[in-house]
Motif scaffolding. Structure first.
Motif, PDB file in Angstrom:
ATOM      1  N   GLN A   8       0.874  -1.175   0.000  1.00  0.00           N
ATOM      2  CA  GLN A   8       0.000   0.000   0.000  1.00  0.00           C
ATOM      3  C   GLN A   8       0.915   1.230   0.000  1.00  0.00           C
ATOM      4  O   GLN A   8       1.545   1.536   1.008  1.00  0.00           O
ATOM      5  CB  GLN A   8      -0.912   0.004   1.218  1.00  0.00           C
ATOM      6  CG  GLN A   8      -1.872  -1.180   1.301  1.00  0.00           C
ATOM      7  CD  GLN A   8      -2.874  -1.217   0.173  1.00  0.00           C
ATOM      8  OE1 GLN A   8      -3.017  -2.218  -0.522  1.00  0.00           O
ATOM      9  NE2 GLN A   8      -3.582  -0.107  -0.037  1.00  0.00           N
ATOM     10  N   LEU A   9       0.983   1.906  -1.141  1.00  0.00           N
ATOM     11  CA  LEU A   9       1.983   2.946  -1.352  1.00  0.00           C
ATOM     12  C   LEU A   9       1.323   4.317  -1.469  1.00  0.00           C
ATOM     13  O   LEU A   9       0.417   4.508  -2.288  1.00  0.00           O
ATOM     14  CB  LEU A   9       2.778   2.642  -2.631  1.00  0.00           C
ATOM     15  CG  LEU A   9       3.408   1.241  -2.701  1.00  0.00           C
ATOM     16  CD1 LEU A   9       4.118   1.047  -4.026  1.00  0.00           C
ATOM     17  CD2 LEU A   9       4.353   1.006  -1.532  1.00  0.00           C
ATOM     18  N   GLU A  10       1.777   5.248  -0.658  1.00  0.00           N
ATOM     19  CA  GLU A  10       1.256   6.609  -0.714  1.00  0.00           C
ATOM     20  C   GLU A  10       1.797   7.335  -1.946  1.00  0.00           C
ATOM     21  O   GLU A  10       3.003   7.366  -2.178  1.00  0.00           O
ATOM     22  CB  GLU A  10       1.644   7.382   0.545  1.00  0.00           C
ATOM     23  CG  GLU A  10       0.894   6.940   1.792  1.00  0.00           C
ATOM     24  CD  GLU A  10      -0.613   7.176   1.690  1.00  0.00           C
ATOM     25  OE1 GLU A  10      -1.017   8.142   0.998  1.00  0.00           O
ATOM     26  OE2 GLU A  10      -1.376   6.395   2.279  1.00  0.00           O
ATOM     27  N   THR A  11       0.885   7.897  -2.730  1.00  0.00           N
ATOM     28  CA  THR A  11       1.252   8.650  -3.928  1.00  0.00           C
ATOM     29  C   THR A  11       0.440   9.942  -3.963  1.00  0.00           C
ATOM     30  O   THR A  11      -0.479  10.143  -3.148  1.00  0.00           O
ATOM     31  CB  THR A  11       0.963   7.843  -5.209  1.00  0.00           C
ATOM     32  OG1 THR A  11      -0.468   7.792  -5.420  1.00  0.00           O
ATOM     33  CG2 THR A  11       1.515   6.432  -5.126  1.00  0.00           C
ATOM     34  N   LEU A  16      -1.986   3.705  -3.395  1.00  0.00           N
ATOM     35  CA  LEU A  16      -1.980   2.799  -4.545  1.00  0.00           C
ATOM     36  C   LEU A  16      -1.661   1.388  -4.068  1.00  0.00           C
ATOM     37  O   LEU A  16      -0.657   1.155  -3.386  1.00  0.00           O
ATOM     38  CB  LEU A  16      -0.938   3.251  -5.565  1.00  0.00           C
ATOM     39  CG  LEU A  16      -0.805   2.408  -6.835  1.00  0.00           C
ATOM     40  CD1 LEU A  16      -2.056   2.547  -7.707  1.00  0.00           C
ATOM     41  CD2 LEU A  16       0.440   2.806  -7.627  1.00  0.00           C
ATOM     42  N   SER A  17      -2.532   0.437  -4.426  1.00  0.00           N
ATOM     43  CA  SER A  17      -2.311  -0.972  -4.080  1.00  0.00           C
ATOM     44  C   SER A  17      -1.524  -1.655  -5.194  1.00  0.00           C
ATOM     45  O   SER A  17      -1.913  -1.578  -6.362  1.00  0.00           O
ATOM     46  CB  SER A  17      -3.643  -1.695  -3.887  1.00  0.00           C
ATOM     47  OG  SER A  17      -4.377  -1.144  -2.817  1.00  0.00           O
ATOM     48  N   VAL A  18      -0.438  -2.298  -4.827  1.00  0.00           N
ATOM     49  CA  VAL A  18       0.350  -3.094  -5.765  1.00  0.00           C
ATOM     50  C   VAL A  18       0.446  -4.495  -5.184  1.00  0.00           C
ATOM     51  O   VAL A  18       0.938  -4.688  -4.067  1.00  0.00           O
ATOM     52  CB  VAL A  18       1.762  -2.507  -5.973  1.00  0.00           C
ATOM     53  CG1 VAL A  18       2.549  -3.360  -6.967  1.00  0.00           C
ATOM     54  CG2 VAL A  18       1.683  -1.063  -6.457  1.00  0.00           C
ATOM     55  N   LEU A  32      -2.439  -4.192 -10.311  1.00  0.00           N
ATOM     56  CA  LEU A  32      -2.917  -2.938  -9.735  1.00  0.00           C
ATOM     57  C   LEU A  32      -4.438  -3.057  -9.676  1.00  0.00           C
ATOM     58  O   LEU A  32      -5.152  -2.650 -10.596  1.00  0.00           O
ATOM     59  CB  LEU A  32      -2.488  -1.753 -10.595  1.00  0.00           C
ATOM     60  CG  LEU A  32      -0.988  -1.599 -10.858  1.00  0.00           C
ATOM     61  CD1 LEU A  32      -0.712  -0.358 -11.700  1.00  0.00           C
ATOM     62  CD2 LEU A  32      -0.201  -1.551  -9.568  1.00  0.00           C
ATOM     63  N   PRO A  33      -4.974  -3.649  -8.607  1.00  0.00           N
ATOM     64  CA  PRO A  33      -6.407  -3.975  -8.568  1.00  0.00           C
ATOM     65  C   PRO A  33      -7.322  -2.774  -8.721  1.00  0.00           C
ATOM     66  O   PRO A  33      -8.411  -2.898  -9.292  1.00  0.00           O
ATOM     67  CB  PRO A  33      -6.573  -4.629  -7.189  1.00  0.00           C
ATOM     68  CG  PRO A  33      -5.211  -5.096  -6.802  1.00  0.00           C
ATOM     69  CD  PRO A  33      -4.268  -4.110  -7.399  1.00  0.00           C
ATOM     70  N   GLN A  34      -6.923  -1.597  -8.217  1.00  0.00           N
ATOM     71  CA  GLN A  34      -7.786  -0.418  -8.320  1.00  0.00           C
ATOM     72  C   GLN A  34      -8.010  -0.006  -9.768  1.00  0.00           C
ATOM     73  O   GLN A  34      -9.023   0.616 -10.096  1.00  0.00           O
ATOM     74  CB  GLN A  34      -7.171   0.748  -7.539  1.00  0.00           C
ATOM     75  CG  GLN A  34      -7.127   0.539  -6.040  1.00  0.00           C
ATOM     76  CD  GLN A  34      -5.960   1.270  -5.417  1.00  0.00           C
ATOM     77  OE1 GLN A  34      -4.798   1.036  -5.761  1.00  0.00           O
ATOM     78  NE2 GLN A  34      -6.257   2.175  -4.495  1.00  0.00           N
ATOM     79  N   HIS A 245       8.903   5.662  -4.153  1.00  0.00           N
ATOM     80  CA  HIS A 245       8.974   4.285  -3.644  1.00  0.00           C
ATOM     81  C   HIS A 245       9.768   3.462  -4.650  1.00  0.00           C
ATOM     82  O   HIS A 245       9.523   3.549  -5.860  1.00  0.00           O
ATOM     83  CB  HIS A 245       7.583   3.651  -3.504  1.00  0.00           C
ATOM     84  CG  HIS A 245       6.686   4.341  -2.540  1.00  0.00           C
ATOM     85  ND1 HIS A 245       6.703   4.068  -1.186  1.00  0.00           N
ATOM     86  CD2 HIS A 245       5.722   5.288  -2.720  1.00  0.00           C
ATOM     87  CE1 HIS A 245       5.798   4.811  -0.576  1.00  0.00           C
ATOM     88  NE2 HIS A 245       5.190   5.567  -1.478  1.00  0.00           N
ATOM     89  N   LEU A 246      10.693   2.638  -4.162  1.00  0.00           N
ATOM     90  CA  LEU A 246      11.427   1.705  -5.014  1.00  0.00           C
ATOM     91  C   LEU A 246      10.966   0.293  -4.680  1.00  0.00           C
ATOM     92  O   LEU A 246      11.004  -0.126  -3.515  1.00  0.00           O
ATOM     93  CB  LEU A 246      12.930   1.837  -4.787  1.00  0.00           C
ATOM     94  CG  LEU A 246      13.814   0.895  -5.621  1.00  0.00           C
ATOM     95  CD1 LEU A 246      13.667   1.196  -7.110  1.00  0.00           C
ATOM     96  CD2 LEU A 246      15.274   0.984  -5.189  1.00  0.00           C
ATOM     97  N   VAL A 247      10.516  -0.427  -5.720  1.00  0.00           N
ATOM     98  CA  VAL A 247      10.029  -1.796  -5.552  1.00  0.00           C
ATOM     99  C   VAL A 247      10.909  -2.710  -6.396  1.00  0.00           C
ATOM    100  O   VAL A 247      11.005  -2.549  -7.613  1.00  0.00           O
ATOM    101  CB  VAL A 247       8.557  -1.937  -5.987  1.00  0.00           C
ATOM    102  CG1 VAL A 247       8.069  -3.363  -5.748  1.00  0.00           C
ATOM    103  CG2 VAL A 247       7.670  -0.931  -5.257  1.00  0.00           C
ATOM    104  N   VAL A 248      11.544  -3.682  -5.754  1.00  0.00           N
ATOM    105  CA  VAL A 248      12.467  -4.600  -6.423  1.00  0.00           C
ATOM    106  C   VAL A 248      11.777  -5.950  -6.608  1.00  0.00           C
ATOM    107  O   VAL A 248      11.012  -6.403  -5.742  1.00  0.00           O
ATOM    108  CB  VAL A 248      13.757  -4.755  -5.591  1.00  0.00           C
ATOM    109  CG1 VAL A 248      14.665  -5.823  -6.177  1.00  0.00           C
ATOM    110  CG2 VAL A 248      14.493  -3.420  -5.513  1.00  0.00           C
ATOM    111  N   LEU A 249      12.073  -6.606  -7.731  1.00  0.00           N
ATOM    112  CA  LEU A 249      11.488  -7.916  -8.010  1.00  0.00           C
ATOM    113  C   LEU A 249      12.435  -8.746  -8.861  1.00  0.00           C
ATOM    114  O   LEU A 249      13.522  -8.292  -9.214  1.00  0.00           O
ATOM    115  CB  LEU A 249      10.110  -7.788  -8.666  1.00  0.00           C
ATOM    116  CG  LEU A 249       9.988  -7.296 -10.097  1.00  0.00           C
ATOM    117  CD1 LEU A 249       8.551  -7.479 -10.584  1.00  0.00           C
ATOM    118  CD2 LEU A 249      10.363  -5.844 -10.234  1.00  0.00           C
TER     119      LEU A 249
END
Length: 284
Positions: A8-11, A16-18, A32-34, A245-249
């Motif tokens: 749950q990322l604040e933008t 924003l849900s990822v 991105l369900p929303q 926000h940095l998201v690694v995968l």
């Protein structure tokens, strides 16, 4: 069934849900369900059919292995038409693949519109969001994507006017607002370090989702050979990351999950000016 990770990322748009999970070779699934949007569909998962738009970044099975399940389940549950966006080089092949699965099931063709995309192309996702595609430096044709939020704001010269006056001027044909855009999210798909040099707009998105497949010093040549990111590439580009926000995968199976988390905590997190998240999971 494997539980996906949920962020749950604040933008500037709001929270924003990822949702997703990723392991190199095993599958990458980013939801991105929303927005009812999937950025790659590398695994079949019960959360996938609700997505009305699926973006496939490239033709590797760990990024498209769930599309037949997605299309079939939507058909079975009468969920209506959907759209799949893919690089032009593989769009026809994906269309053939879905047609083959539909024939094997003995039913009607799936209600999926396969659309060919190219670097620089822009597609409307909904009234206030567009998808814009950019090239990555993976070893097969691959597109990353930016999620662009479009909104209107009042022109500064009208800021002190009462609402009734603004409405009157709008009714009289005056332009009282301007459209502004924000890169809410960038998904770099499979990529090497070229993205860090050539895609500054993606690196400045509020949420940057980027792969980091390899972490050990001896694997850097392997990462380069196969068009993947090594931890050292990210460390050398820290100053270019302007994200919120940095998201690694996409960690390789050569690394245990706990090892990856420990390395991220010790080597990457202390150097960042933003929160660090990951979507790396071990699929069942």
């Amino acid at each position: 069934m494997t539980s996906l990770r949920r962020l749950q990322l604040e933008t500037s748009w709001g929270e924003l849900s990822v949702v997703g999970g990723s392991r190199a070779g095993d599958g990458s699934l980013i939801l991105l369900p929303q927005l009812h949007l999937a950025l790659d569909a590398g695994r079949a998962h019960r959360a996938l059919p609700a997505m009305t738009t699926v973006v496939i970044s490239h033709g590797h099975v760990d990024h498209l292995g769930g599309i037949a399940y997605w299309a079939s389940q939507r058909q079975l549950q009468s969920m209506g038409a959907a759209r799949l966006l893919a690089p032009r080089a593989i769009a026809a092949g994906i269309e053939e693949l879905l047609a083959t699965h539909a024939r094997l099931e003995g039913g009607q063709p799936y209600e999926v519109d396969v659309v060919a995309a190219e670097a620089g192309a822009r597609f409307s996702l909904r009234r206030d969001f567009d998808l814009v595609f950019f090239p990555t430096d993976h070893w097969v044709p691959t597109l990353g994507s930016r999620l662009v939020w479009r909104r209107h704001r009042l022109l500064p010269e009208y800021a002190d006017l009462p609402g009734e006056e603004i409405a009157r001027r709008r009714s009289a044909g005056e332009t009282v607002t301007e459209e502004i855009e924000a890169d809410l999210l960038a998904y770099c798909a499979d990529c090497g370090p070229g993205v860090l040099l050539n895609q500054p707009q993606a690196l400045a998105a509020e949420v940057l989702i980027i792969e980091c497949s390899f972490y050990r010093p001896g694997d850097r040549e392997r990462a380069t050979r196969y068009g993947h990111m090594h931890l050292e590439d990210l460390l050398e580009a820290i100053d270019r990351l302007q994200c919120r926000h940095l998201v690694v995968l996409h960690a390789s199976r050569r690394h245990r999950l706990r090892e990856v988390e420990k390395i991220l905590d010790e080597r990457l997190r202390p150097l960042l000016d933003c929160p660090l998240h990951h979507l790396i999971i071990d699929w069942d």
